[in-house]
Design a protein around this motif. Structure first.
Motif, short mmCIF file in Angstrom:
data_model
loop_
_atom_site.label_atom_id
_atom_site.label_comp_id
_atom_site.label_asym_id
_atom_site.label_seq_id
_atom_site.Cartn_x
_atom_site.Cartn_y
_atom_site.Cartn_z
N TYR A 197 0.84 -1.19 0.00
CA TYR A 197 0.00 0.00 0.00
C TYR A 197 0.88 1.25 0.00
CZ TYR A 197 -4.44 -2.40 0.84
OH TYR A 197 -5.56 -3.17 0.72
N PRO A 198 0.38 2.35 -0.57
CA PRO A 198 1.16 3.59 -0.56
C PRO A 198 1.30 4.14 0.86
CG PRO A 198 -1.01 3.97 -1.49
CD PRO A 198 -0.89 2.51 -1.28
N SER A 199 2.38 4.89 1.08
CA SER A 199 2.59 5.49 2.40
C SER A 199 1.61 6.64 2.61
CB SER A 199 4.02 6.00 2.51
OG SER A 199 4.21 7.11 1.66
N SER A 200 1.46 7.04 3.85
CA SER A 200 0.54 8.13 4.16
C SER A 200 1.03 9.44 3.51
CB SER A 200 0.40 8.30 5.66
OG SER A 200 1.65 8.56 6.25
N LYS A 201 2.33 9.61 3.42
CA LYS A 201 2.86 10.82 2.77
C LYS A 201 2.56 10.81 1.28
CE LYS A 201 6.52 11.90 6.00
NZ LYS A 201 7.92 12.23 6.18
N GLN A 202 2.66 9.62 0.67
CA GLN A 202 2.34 9.50 -0.75
C GLN A 202 0.88 9.84 -1.00
OE1 GLN A 202 3.25 5.51 -2.07
NE2 GLN A 202 4.10 6.20 -4.00
N VAL A 203 0.00 9.32 -0.17
CA VAL A 203 -1.44 9.57 -0.32
C VAL A 203 -1.73 11.06 -0.13
CG1 VAL A 203 -3.70 9.15 0.72
CG2 VAL A 203 -2.13 7.24 0.34
N ALA A 204 -1.13 11.66 0.89
CA ALA A 204 -1.38 13.08 1.14
C ALA A 204 -0.91 13.94 -0.03
CB ALA A 204 -0.67 13.51 2.43
N PHE A 205 0.25 13.60 -0.59
CA PHE A 205 0.77 14.36 -1.72
C PHE A 205 -0.14 14.20 -2.94
CE2 PHE A 205 4.07 14.88 -5.17
CZ PHE A 205 4.18 16.25 -5.03
N ALA A 206 -0.60 12.97 -3.19
CA ALA A 206 -1.48 12.73 -4.32
C ALA A 206 -2.80 13.48 -4.15
CB ALA A 206 -1.75 11.23 -4.47
N GLU A 207 -3.33 13.49 -2.95
CA GLU A 207 -4.59 14.22 -2.72
C GLU A 207 -4.41 15.72 -2.87
OE1 GLU A 207 -5.73 12.59 1.07
OE2 GLU A 207 -6.99 11.07 0.12
N ARG A 208 -3.24 16.21 -2.47
CA ARG A 208 -2.96 17.64 -2.67
C ARG A 208 -2.91 17.98 -4.17
NH1 ARG A 208 2.43 19.29 -0.25
NH2 ARG A 208 1.92 17.33 0.69
N ILE A 209 -2.27 17.11 -4.95
CA ILE A 209 -2.22 17.32 -6.41
C ILE A 209 -3.62 17.26 -6.98
CG2 ILE A 209 -1.46 16.29 -8.60
CD1 ILE A 209 1.07 15.31 -7.12
N ALA A 210 -4.42 16.29 -6.54
CA ALA A 210 -5.79 16.14 -7.05
C ALA A 210 -6.64 17.37 -6.73
CB ALA A 210 -6.43 14.88 -6.47
N ARG A 211 -6.50 17.92 -5.52
CA ARG A 211 -7.25 19.14 -5.18
C ARG A 211 -6.84 20.29 -6.07
NH1 ARG A 211 -6.42 17.51 0.05
NH2 ARG A 211 -4.70 18.96 0.36
N TYR A 212 -5.53 20.43 -6.30
CA TYR A 212 -5.03 21.52 -7.14
C TYR A 212 -5.55 21.39 -8.56
CZ TYR A 212 -1.75 24.55 -9.58
OH TYR A 212 -1.20 25.53 -10.37
N LYS A 213 -5.62 20.15 -9.08
CA LYS A 213 -6.09 19.91 -10.45
C LYS A 213 -7.60 19.71 -10.53
CE LYS A 213 -2.08 18.26 -12.70
NZ LYS A 213 -1.83 17.72 -14.00
N ARG A 214 -8.26 19.76 -9.36
CA ARG A 214 -9.71 19.56 -9.27
C ARG A 214 -10.13 18.24 -9.94
NH1 ARG A 214 -11.92 25.70 -10.02
NH2 ARG A 214 -10.75 26.50 -8.25
N SER A 215 -9.45 17.19 -9.51
CA SER A 215 -9.76 15.85 -10.00
C SER A 215 -9.67 14.87 -8.83
CB SER A 215 -8.79 15.44 -11.12
OG SER A 215 -7.48 15.32 -10.60
N ASP A 216 -9.85 13.61 -9.11
CA ASP A 216 -9.78 12.58 -8.07
C ASP A 216 -8.61 11.64 -8.34
OD1 ASP A 216 -12.04 13.40 -6.66
OD2 ASP A 216 -13.37 12.29 -8.02
N VAL A 217 -8.06 11.11 -7.27
CA VAL A 217 -7.05 10.06 -7.39
C VAL A 217 -7.80 8.76 -7.66
CG1 VAL A 217 -5.19 8.82 -6.21
CG2 VAL A 217 -5.55 11.25 -5.73
#
Length: 114
Positions: free
Chosen positions: A75-95
């Motif tokens: 499974y991805p690390s919590s830091k990886q998930v947080a970073f991906a969610e931050r990118i998704a919010r910025y791009k207004r999309s979903d992981v």
């Protein structure tokens, strides 16, 4: 008068191999690392192996790459998930949901969406 010479010595002590002569104790760091591998893989760490540095080193080499018995290991690390969610919010999309189950997929998604 007979003179006895003590030039000839008993070579029995000189013919021992270095493994028979001296067994080095394991280091604390080595033992902790072996215990981590044992816990991660579910492998039993034999008591005899814990007493000899060379035996423990061989056990570590044989088991360090063993697959993990932990089903969450990939499974991805919590830091990886947080970073991906931050990118998704910025791009207004979903992981994508499958990225939350595989650290490799999460890494690819992050790399392609930075």
């Amino acid at each position: 008068m007979q003179q006895s010479s003590s030039v000839g010595t008993d070579n029995g002590a000189l013919n021992t191999s270095s493994n028979d002569y001296h067994r080095l104790p394991v280091t604390e760091k080595q033992l902790n690392f072996a215990r981590q591998i044992s816990f991660r893989t579910g492998q039993v760490l034999p008591w005899e192996t814990q007493q000899d540095r060379q035996a423990l080193s061989r056990w570590i080499d044989e088991n360090r790459e063993a697959p993990s018995s932990n089903k969450f290991a990939n499974y991805p690390s919590s830091k990886q998930v947080a970073f991906a969610e931050r990118i998704a919010r910025y791009k207004r999309s979903d992981v994508p949901p499958e990225c939350f189950r595989d650290r490799g997929l999460m890494s690819l998604w992050i790399d392609s969406n930075k």
